[in-house]
Design a protein around this motif. Structure first.
Motif, PDB file in Angstrom:
ATOM      1  N   LEU A  67       0.744 -14.614  32.023  1.00  0.00           N
ATOM      2  CA  LEU A  67      -0.667 -14.646  32.422  1.00  0.00           C
ATOM      3  C   LEU A  67      -1.417 -13.373  32.032  1.00  0.00           C
ATOM      4  CD1 LEU A  67      -0.435 -16.182  36.016  1.00  0.00           C
ATOM      5  CD2 LEU A  67      -1.714 -17.155  34.100  1.00  0.00           C
ATOM      6  N   HIS A  68      -0.721 -12.332  31.623  1.00  0.00           N
ATOM      7  CA  HIS A  68      -1.328 -11.021  31.418  1.00  0.00           C
ATOM      8  C   HIS A  68      -1.696 -10.728  29.966  1.00  0.00           C
ATOM      9  CE1 HIS A  68       2.875 -10.536  30.486  1.00  0.00           C
ATOM     10  NE2 HIS A  68       2.670  -9.352  29.980  1.00  0.00           N
ATOM     11  N   VAL A  69      -1.646 -11.724  29.079  1.00  0.00           N
ATOM     12  CA  VAL A  69      -1.847 -11.458  27.654  1.00  0.00           C
ATOM     13  C   VAL A  69      -3.171 -12.025  27.127  1.00  0.00           C
ATOM     14  CG1 VAL A  69       0.613 -11.286  27.189  1.00  0.00           C
ATOM     15  CG2 VAL A  69      -0.504 -13.515  27.003  1.00  0.00           C
ATOM     16  N   GLN A  70      -4.080 -12.387  28.009  1.00  0.00           N
ATOM     17  CA  GLN A  70      -5.413 -12.883  27.657  1.00  0.00           C
ATOM     18  C   GLN A  70      -5.400 -14.288  27.063  1.00  0.00           C
ATOM     19  OE1 GLN A  70      -7.082  -9.703  25.244  1.00  0.00           O
ATOM     20  NE2 GLN A  70      -7.682  -8.552  27.064  1.00  0.00           N
ATOM     21  N   GLY A 101       3.514 -15.856  42.228  1.00  0.00           N
ATOM     22  CA  GLY A 101       3.064 -15.558  40.880  1.00  0.00           C
ATOM     23  C   GLY A 101       2.875 -16.720  39.940  1.00  0.00           C
ATOM     24  N   ILE A 102       3.053 -17.948  40.409  1.00  0.00           N
ATOM     25  CA  ILE A 102       2.995 -19.049  39.445  1.00  0.00           C
ATOM     26  C   ILE A 102       1.562 -19.337  38.982  1.00  0.00           C
ATOM     27  CG2 ILE A 102       5.150 -20.147  40.127  1.00  0.00           C
ATOM     28  CD1 ILE A 102       3.636 -22.072  41.856  1.00  0.00           C
ATOM     29  N   TYR A 103       0.582 -19.070  39.832  1.00  0.00           N
ATOM     30  CA  TYR A 103      -0.810 -19.348  39.476  1.00  0.00           C
ATOM     31  C   TYR A 103      -1.644 -18.102  39.236  1.00  0.00           C
ATOM     32  CZ  TYR A 103       0.358 -24.016  41.153  1.00  0.00           C
ATOM     33  OH  TYR A 103       0.950 -25.244  41.345  1.00  0.00           O
ATOM     34  N   SER A 104      -1.183 -16.933  39.691  1.00  0.00           N
ATOM     35  CA  SER A 104      -1.960 -15.704  39.529  1.00  0.00           C
ATOM     36  C   SER A 104      -1.056 -14.487  39.577  1.00  0.00           C
ATOM     37  CB  SER A 104      -3.023 -15.581  40.632  1.00  0.00           C
ATOM     38  OG  SER A 104      -2.416 -15.269  41.874  1.00  0.00           O
ATOM     39  N   ARG A 105      -1.493 -13.420  38.931  1.00  0.00           N
ATOM     40  CA  ARG A 105      -0.740 -12.161  38.959  1.00  0.00           C
ATOM     41  C   ARG A 105      -0.787 -11.528  40.347  1.00  0.00           C
ATOM     42  NH1 ARG A 105      -2.861  -8.650  34.070  1.00  0.00           N
ATOM     43  NH2 ARG A 105      -1.105  -7.341  34.749  1.00  0.00           N
ATOM     44  N   GLU A 106      -1.883 -11.748  41.051  1.00  0.00           N
ATOM     45  CA  GLU A 106      -2.032 -11.149  42.377  1.00  0.00           C
ATOM     46  C   GLU A 106      -1.006 -11.677  43.369  1.00  0.00           C
ATOM     47  OE1 GLU A 106      -5.451 -10.560  39.935  1.00  0.00           O
ATOM     48  OE2 GLU A 106      -4.510 -12.456  40.559  1.00  0.00           O
ATOM     49  N   HIS A 118      12.136 -16.217  37.540  1.00  0.00           N
ATOM     50  CA  HIS A 118      11.670 -16.037  36.164  1.00  0.00           C
ATOM     51  C   HIS A 118      11.255 -14.583  35.931  1.00  0.00           C
ATOM     52  CE1 HIS A 118      11.201 -20.320  36.927  1.00  0.00           C
ATOM     53  NE2 HIS A 118      11.099 -20.531  35.626  1.00  0.00           N
ATOM     54  N   ALA A 119      11.458 -14.108  34.712  1.00  0.00           N
ATOM     55  CA  ALA A 119      10.937 -12.821  34.262  1.00  0.00           C
ATOM     56  C   ALA A 119      10.435 -13.000  32.837  1.00  0.00           C
ATOM     57  CB  ALA A 119      12.012 -11.739  34.332  1.00  0.00           C
ATOM     58  N   LEU A 120       9.514 -12.135  32.417  1.00  0.00           N
ATOM     59  CA  LEU A 120       8.810 -12.317  31.149  1.00  0.00           C
ATOM     60  C   LEU A 120       9.217 -11.269  30.118  1.00  0.00           C
ATOM     61  CD1 LEU A 120       5.277 -13.098  32.611  1.00  0.00           C
ATOM     62  CD2 LEU A 120       6.992 -14.735  31.810  1.00  0.00           C
ATOM     63  N   PHE A 121       9.248 -11.691  28.837  1.00  0.00           N
ATOM     64  CA  PHE A 121       9.774 -10.839  27.765  1.00  0.00           C
ATOM     65  C   PHE A 121       9.043 -11.087  26.453  1.00  0.00           C
ATOM     66  CE2 PHE A 121      13.011 -11.556  30.874  1.00  0.00           C
ATOM     67  CZ  PHE A 121      13.675 -10.343  30.993  1.00  0.00           C
ATOM     68  N   ALA A 122       8.985 -10.011  25.624  1.00  0.00           N
ATOM     69  CA  ALA A 122       8.534 -10.175  24.238  1.00  0.00           C
ATOM     70  C   ALA A 122       9.147  -9.080  23.383  1.00  0.00           C
ATOM     71  CB  ALA A 122       7.018 -10.139  24.157  1.00  0.00           C
ATOM     72  N   ASP A 123      10.393  -8.765  23.581  1.00  0.00           N
ATOM     73  CA  ASP A 123      11.256  -7.819  22.872  1.00  0.00           C
ATOM     74  C   ASP A 123      12.242  -7.152  23.821  1.00  0.00           C
ATOM     75  OD1 ASP A 123      10.477  -8.127  20.195  1.00  0.00           O
ATOM     76  OD2 ASP A 123       8.931  -6.582  20.334  1.00  0.00           O
ATOM     77  N   ILE A 174      -5.530 -18.409  27.866  1.00  0.00           N
ATOM     78  CA  ILE A 174      -6.261 -19.211  28.848  1.00  0.00           C
ATOM     79  C   ILE A 174      -5.333 -19.494  30.026  1.00  0.00           C
ATOM     80  CG2 ILE A 174      -7.373 -21.439  29.266  1.00  0.00           C
ATOM     81  CD1 ILE A 174      -8.074 -21.445  26.241  1.00  0.00           C
ATOM     82  N   PRO A 175      -5.690 -19.079  31.244  1.00  0.00           N
ATOM     83  CA  PRO A 175      -4.773 -19.236  32.381  1.00  0.00           C
ATOM     84  C   PRO A 175      -4.272 -20.655  32.579  1.00  0.00           C
ATOM     85  CG  PRO A 175      -6.571 -17.777  32.979  1.00  0.00           C
ATOM     86  CD  PRO A 175      -6.906 -18.332  31.621  1.00  0.00           C
ATOM     87  N   GLY A 176      -5.134 -21.638  32.382  1.00  0.00           N
ATOM     88  CA  GLY A 176      -4.709 -23.022  32.553  1.00  0.00           C
ATOM     89  C   GLY A 176      -3.627 -23.434  31.576  1.00  0.00           C
ATOM     90  N   HIS A 177      -3.664 -22.858  30.364  1.00  0.00           N
ATOM     91  CA  HIS A 177      -2.617 -23.144  29.387  1.00  0.00           C
ATOM     92  C   HIS A 177      -1.290 -22.533  29.819  1.00  0.00           C
ATOM     93  CE1 HIS A 177      -5.624 -23.891  25.828  1.00  0.00           C
ATOM     94  NE2 HIS A 177      -5.666 -24.832  26.766  1.00  0.00           N
ATOM     95  N   VAL A 178      -1.352 -21.298  30.317  1.00  0.00           N
ATOM     96  CA  VAL A 178      -0.125 -20.629  30.774  1.00  0.00           C
ATOM     97  C   VAL A 178       0.512 -21.400  31.922  1.00  0.00           C
ATOM     98  CG1 VAL A 178       0.866 -18.507  31.713  1.00  0.00           C
ATOM     99  CG2 VAL A 178      -1.032 -18.385  30.068  1.00  0.00           C
ATOM    100  N   ILE A 179      -0.295 -21.797  32.887  1.00  0.00           N
ATOM    101  CA  ILE A 179       0.224 -22.555  34.028  1.00  0.00           C
ATOM    102  C   ILE A 179       0.788 -23.892  33.561  1.00  0.00           C
ATOM    103  CG2 ILE A 179      -0.416 -23.697  36.184  1.00  0.00           C
ATOM    104  CD1 ILE A 179      -2.570 -21.386  36.457  1.00  0.00           C
ATOM    105  N   GLY A 180       0.111 -24.508  32.590  1.00  0.00           N
ATOM    106  CA  GLY A 180       0.630 -25.751  32.025  1.00  0.00           C
ATOM    107  C   GLY A 180       1.972 -25.544  31.349  1.00  0.00           C
TER     108      GLY A 180
END
Length: 287
Positions: free
Chosen positions: A51-54, A100-105, A124-129, A56-62
């Motif tokens: 959700l933190h990479v700009q 955290g599933i719908y918002s970072r807050e 879940h945890a998030l990664f890109a390297d 569309i939030p709805g796409h991320v949640i989808g």
């Protein structure tokens, strides 16, 4: 043999499962997403889970919902966190379900490792390297997941996770299984003296050399390429930390998949100049 095995799910999600664990125990699921099978547009195409990479939030949640369905669970049973490249470990309980599933807050805040023995909760945890570290205690039915960039690695987040599992669940390190997931590998990860000085400190503390036994999955932790630059393998450094913490060498599996080499499969923050999506690592116990 590569421990993370590709599988395209019926809903299109391209996922890498730790098949060896799941074949031994149908009550566990663990793995890592690819960049394929979601609904996000470029440059987040298509299975971006961050959700933190700009995006569309709805796409991320989808995308998160597609992942949950591929794992035969509901999105409401998942947890996500705000990761900070630290070494703090969260013991995940029923109170964290849905975080955290719908918002970072609403996410688990300022944590980079997560452990639980509760069934029906999917971490879940998030990664890109950065390096995903997976832990499984078949004796006490407990699991752990850690996010290890270079900062978390030199802070020995792997050791912190193991110690938390020992303290919380009675886990014995020699009984734990561990997997080091797809991430930027030593072939592509160039760092400077500032980083390598911290790596040397850890190796000195461990009483370890920068090389380890390749016959048992080891390899060089770093290579000097001149001009104050080094190629660093966070995978092999984390392996050394795990061994020192008591995990048996034969119980540690390491992925050979490099997120920087394989941008056809994965998002890579470094290779793609920071403008890209995020993969999700997950682990959970079915009820």
């Amino acid at each position: 043999m590569e421990p993370f095995v590709w599988q395209e799910e019926r809903n299109g999600c391209g996922l890498f499962f730790i098949k060896g664990w799941m074949e031994k125990d149908s009550g566990i699921t663990a793995g890592f997403t690819s960049r394929h099978g979601g609904i996000s547009g470029q440059p987040f195409g298509s299975l971006n889970c961050g959700l933190h990479v700009q995006d569309i939030p709805g796409h991320v949640i989808g995308n998160r919902e597609l992942l949950a369905h591929a794992l035969h669970t509901q999105l409401r049973d998942c947890t996500y966190a705000e990761q900070v490249h630290g070494k703090e470990v969260e013991v995940v309980t029923e109170a964290h379900v849905g975080a955290g599933i719908y918002s970072r807050e609403s996410a688990i805040q300022a944590k980079d490792a997560f452990v639980t023995n509760k069934m029906g909760i999917f971490i879940h945890a998030l990664f890109a390297d950065c390096v995903p570290l997976f832990f499984y205690d078949p004796a006490h039915r407990a699991v752990g997941l850690a996010h290890a960039g270079w900062r978390g690695t030199v802070l020995q987040i792997a050791r912190e996770t193991i110690e938390t599992m020992r303290r919380q669940f009675g886990s014995r390190p020699e009984q734990l299984l561990a997997a080091i997931g797809p991430s930027i590998q030593g072939c592509c990860y160039e760092v400077d003296e500032k980083v390598i000085s911290k790596v040397r400190e850890v190796l000195n503390e461990l009483g370890a050399d920068r090389s380890s036994n390749s016959a048992n999955g080891g390899g060089s932790v770093y290579t000097d390429i001149g001009n104050g630059k080094f190629k660093l393998s966070l995978q092999h450094l984390n392996r050394q930390i795990m061994i020192k913490a008591g995990i048996m060498q034969a119980h540690i599996e390491i992925s050979s998949l490099c997120t920087s080499c394989r941008t056809d499969l994965f998002f890579s923050h470094r290779k793609e100049g920071g403008r890209t999506g995020r993969m999700a690592a997950w682990i959970g116990l079915y009820e």
